[in-house]
Write an enzyme that holds these catalytic residues in place. Sequence first.
Site, PDB file in Angstrom:
ATOM      1  N   HIS A 165       6.059  -2.166  -4.049  1.00 61.99           N
ATOM      2  CA  HIS A 165       4.692  -1.932  -3.582  1.00 61.99           C
ATOM      3  C   HIS A 165       4.531  -2.660  -2.260  1.00 61.99           C
ATOM      4  CE1 HIS A 165       0.355  -1.026  -4.043  1.00 61.99           C
ATOM      5  NE2 HIS A 165       0.232  -2.119  -3.323  1.00 61.99           N
ATOM      6  N   CYS A 166       4.263  -1.895  -1.207  1.00 62.64           N
ATOM      7  CA  CYS A 166       4.185  -2.468   0.134  1.00 62.64           C
ATOM      8  C   CYS A 166       2.732  -2.778   0.478  1.00 62.64           C
ATOM      9  CB  CYS A 166       4.768  -1.509   1.162  1.00 62.64           C
ATOM     10  SG  CYS A 166       4.749  -2.153   2.843  1.00 62.64           S
ATOM     11  N   PRO A 167       2.375  -4.036   0.656  1.00 58.09           N
ATOM     12  CA  PRO A 167       0.980  -4.358   1.005  1.00 58.09           C
ATOM     13  C   PRO A 167       0.613  -3.935   2.415  1.00 58.09           C
ATOM     14  CG  PRO A 167       2.338  -6.335   1.046  1.00 58.09           C
ATOM     15  CD  PRO A 167       3.209  -5.250   0.517  1.00 58.09           C
TER      16      PRO A 167
END
Length: 423
Positions: A165-167
């Site tokens: 999950h890429c912020p």
Amino acid sequence: MAKRVYETWKGRNKFILGGRLIFGPDARSLLVTILLILVPVIIFCVFVARHLWHEFLQHNVGYVILVVAIVFTIYVLVLLFLTSARDPGIIPRNLHPPEEEFRYDSSYDIGGRQTPSLQFPRTKEVTVNDHTVKVKYCDTCMLYRPPRCSHCSICNNCVERFDHHCPWVGQCIGLRNYRYFFMFVSSATLLCIYVFAMSALYIKVLMDDVDGTVWKAMKQSPASVILMAYCFISLWFVGGLTGFHLYLIGTNQTTYENFRYRAENRINVFDQGCLNNFLEAFCTKVKPSRNNFRAFVQEEVERPTPSPAPREGVTAEDLSVDARSKVEDDLDIGEDLLKISQRRNIDEIDEDIRSRGSNGPPNNTLDADSVLGSDHRAPTIRSDARRSSWGRRSGSWEISPEVFANSNVTESRSYVAAKEARQ
């Protein structure tokens, strides 16, 4: 009015334009990423590219420098949008656990009776490239996750070929957007290199014009110095990320698999060779989404609860006898408690009559007993006791409010009868 799927979605995703675009719960961080790209490029176009435009007027070289910066920035933003605003490969969650995987196990209640309970395995084995792989059951989505699928705790969804999950993009990176994510990171790396090189070129032009040193040129264009420092720091991030994902693509791994299984020395059953791995990552067709977020929600059809199968050595008649004896025990408990409650009420009435010095006949209490014990009240008490027995949950019981209501009515009637007899 029927609702659409995105309106009743159980994940933490955010939808805009009527469910046409799907973002992660931290979509606001996307605005920060856009600013980190746009602000340096605007500074570059105003303070660097504009001056280079005048320095290289011949052959329209100055126009090319400015146009390349603008077009390349738009390209990077489009890739960022394709990464962040699409379904990464979310697997629709089930409404019920998979019944075909149910198993019947025996458990013991407080009374020592053996009762069947529904169980199903937490893992299941599947075959991938002639290798056996275990897949886990997801309690939230109520499904067995396909190979390389994982549940994202931030988005609260199971995602196919979950990478991470890429912020910075505010979205999960999975099967359907990994290609765009890598292209975004690598393009951002090239943009940083381009801005750094053009800023350095402008410093060199200033040095030649004034016949001075580097320090004098840097004083004349502090924006170039700031851009070079910014791009140098950014290259450590996006450049390192690009190199790491080139390694992952060449070995056909995901970030999640690399960090979790690296120490276990597992065999990578998905590795097909470096060339085939790159062809799979960039040349295969992107699978369509499994979700139609704009579709109307279908009414759920009630499914019958699976009945437990008889245990070995125990017949169906034995199970029915156990259930019947359990109900009878509950009825007996309810009736005994009701009798105890009635007896307490009668004693209180008798004590009240004696405290007032009643001169009535000694059969007043018997009259109250006859009222409480009459055949006219017996069916009602039996019915209430039966109703209270069905209120039993997890080894505890409670008497329904109607039983207390009938008990209070009986108590008031007995008190009136006793008072009349005293007078």
